[in-house]
Design a protein around this motif. Structure first.
Motif, short mmCIF file in Angstrom:
data_model
loop_
_atom_site.label_atom_id
_atom_site.label_comp_id
_atom_site.label_asym_id
_atom_site.label_seq_id
_atom_site.Cartn_x
_atom_site.Cartn_y
_atom_site.Cartn_z
N GLY A 115 0.86 0.54 15.67
CA GLY A 115 -0.40 1.37 14.51
C GLY A 115 1.04 0.77 13.59
N LYS A 116 1.86 1.78 12.93
CA LYS A 116 2.36 1.20 11.53
C LYS A 116 3.79 1.72 10.80
N LEU A 117 5.03 1.20 10.64
CA LEU A 117 5.69 1.87 10.05
C LEU A 117 5.79 2.38 8.36
N ALA A 118 6.15 3.57 8.05
CA ALA A 118 5.99 4.52 7.01
C ALA A 118 7.67 4.77 6.32
N GLN B 19 -0.39 9.53 6.46
CA GLN B 19 -1.33 8.51 7.17
C GLN B 19 -2.19 7.42 5.92
N ALA B 20 -2.32 8.31 4.60
CA ALA B 20 -2.73 7.94 4.03
C ALA B 20 -2.03 6.50 3.70
N GLY B 21 -1.20 7.07 3.27
CA GLY B 21 0.01 5.82 2.53
C GLY B 21 0.23 4.49 3.17
N VAL B 22 0.46 4.67 4.56
CA VAL B 22 0.19 3.19 5.29
C VAL B 22 -1.50 2.21 5.87
N MET B 23 -2.12 3.14 5.24
CA MET B 23 -3.72 2.43 5.93
C MET B 23 -4.24 1.58 4.72
N ASP C 188 1.02 -0.94 0.11
CA ASP C 188 -0.20 -0.08 -0.49
C ASP C 188 0.80 1.09 0.16
N GLY C 189 0.48 2.00 -0.44
CA GLY C 189 1.58 3.34 -0.63
C GLY C 189 0.47 4.88 -0.92
N ALA C 190 0.57 5.99 -0.76
CA ALA C 190 -0.29 7.10 -1.38
C ALA C 190 1.16 8.13 -2.16
#
Length: 335
Positions: free
Chosen positions: A324-327, A140-144, A84-86
């Motif tokens: 949470g997430k890593l970006a 935020q959108a890039g990890v979602m 996933d990405g943005a």
């Protein structure tokens, strides 16, 4: 007027890009920065100039080769990870009408079939691309995409009604912390089983009604206090012995669900009905997610952000404790 020709790129789109790629499956040391061709854009595709990609546990599984052949396509190298990405739209195929060059978008893809998003550019079928909600940053959108769509699909499978009780096991992880927020949006009563003091604090901040540390607290005792007659449902986003025991807190008439890919897969036979599922990354699923985000306080939590040249550090961190997430932030060349 919108661009009508297939493969019509934004001005300055190169033919070669930087990517974190594999020449063979294996450990973290196999990840390296490579120059690879920018992927071709089919008539139903969107070419995304990637700004941020998500880094998740399944990336490590894929890096090791454990998805090799699973998706029905032969493996080819160099192999670019990133589910996933943005970023922004750099080109669209001739059949794509929903997106304009320069639009801010996010996407859920499958690296085995199209190549992933650990790269300056990524191509994704338009069906799996959505506009970034105004209230979210591109990071935020890039990890979602995959985590949020998986969480939303899990809640759909459980089908709980407002004010019913839900346990989210793994509530401080990528899918879990998003599930807590989406469950609260449905007005469910949420018992969050998190990991570590920071995980407990995150789940509390995101609105869980009760939070415990699954590493040191008695989950069954906490569930009994939270729902004396038994929980109506459980969403299990992390496997293991504690997760297995926790399933006994769900009442016979309740429901239990976990995403395909959770390891180890729960193997107990609780009284409640059990289901496994995949996240819905389709246009309708992502649009429904965006509608929720627009009317809620939903926020993906990012623990750490790495630059593309530190991709090995990011994968080492997957082994550590974080919430949470890593970006992965993509740095662009000037050429």
């Amino acid at each position: 007027m919108r661009t009508s020709a297939a493969n019509s790129p934004a001005a300055g789109t190169p033919s070669v890009m930087k990517a974190a790629a594999l020449d063979r499956f294996g450990g973290v040391e196999e990840l390296a920065l490579r120059s690879v061709r920018v992927p071709a854009v089919g008539e139903n595709d969107v070419l995304i100039r990637v700004e941020v990609a998500g880094v998740a546990s399944w990336d490590a599984v894929e890096r090791e080769g454990r998805y090799d052949g699973v998706f029905g396509v032969p493996t080819t190298f160099p192999y670019v990870l990133g589910w996933d990405g943005a970023g922004t739209v750099a080109a669209v195929g001739r059949n794509v009408t929903r997106f304009e060059l320069g639009d801010r978008v996010y996407a859920a893809t499958m690296p085995a079939t199209r190549g992933g998003l650990y790269a300056e550019y990524g191509v994704v079928e338009a069906e799996y691309v959505a506009h970034v909600p105004d209230r979210l940053s591109t990071e935020q959108a890039g990890v979602m995409a995959w985590d949020a769509s998986t969480a939303l699909s899990g809640l759909d499978v459980l089908g709980l009604k407002a004010h019913e009780t839900l346990m989210v096991f793994g509530a401080s992880g990528g899918v879990g912390h998003m599930a807590v927020q989406l469950a609260r949006h449905r007005r469910l009563r949420v018992l969050a089983v998190a990991s570590g003091d920071d995980g407990v604090e995150l789940a509390k901040r995101l609105g869980a009604d009760a939070v415990i540390d699954g590493r040191k607290d008695d989950v069954l005792a906490a569930a009994s206090g939270f729902a004396p007659d038994g929980l109506d449902g459980a969403l299990v986003t992390a496997g293991g012995e504690t997760a297995e025991r926790s399933l006994n807190a769900v009442k016979r008439s309740g429901r239990i669900a976990w995403p395909n890919g959770v390891t180890p897969t729960p193997r107990t036979s609780p009284a409640a009905a059990t289901s496994s599922f995949d996240g819905d990354r389709t246009r309708s699923g992502l649009e429904r997610l965006n509608e929720i985000i627009a009317t809620s306080t939903f926020e993906p939590h990012i623990a750490r952000t790495f630059t593309l040249d530190r991709i090995r550090d990011a994968h080492h961190t997957l082994r550590d404790h974080y919430v949470g997430k890593l970006a992965l932030r993509i740095a662009f060349s000037d050429s």
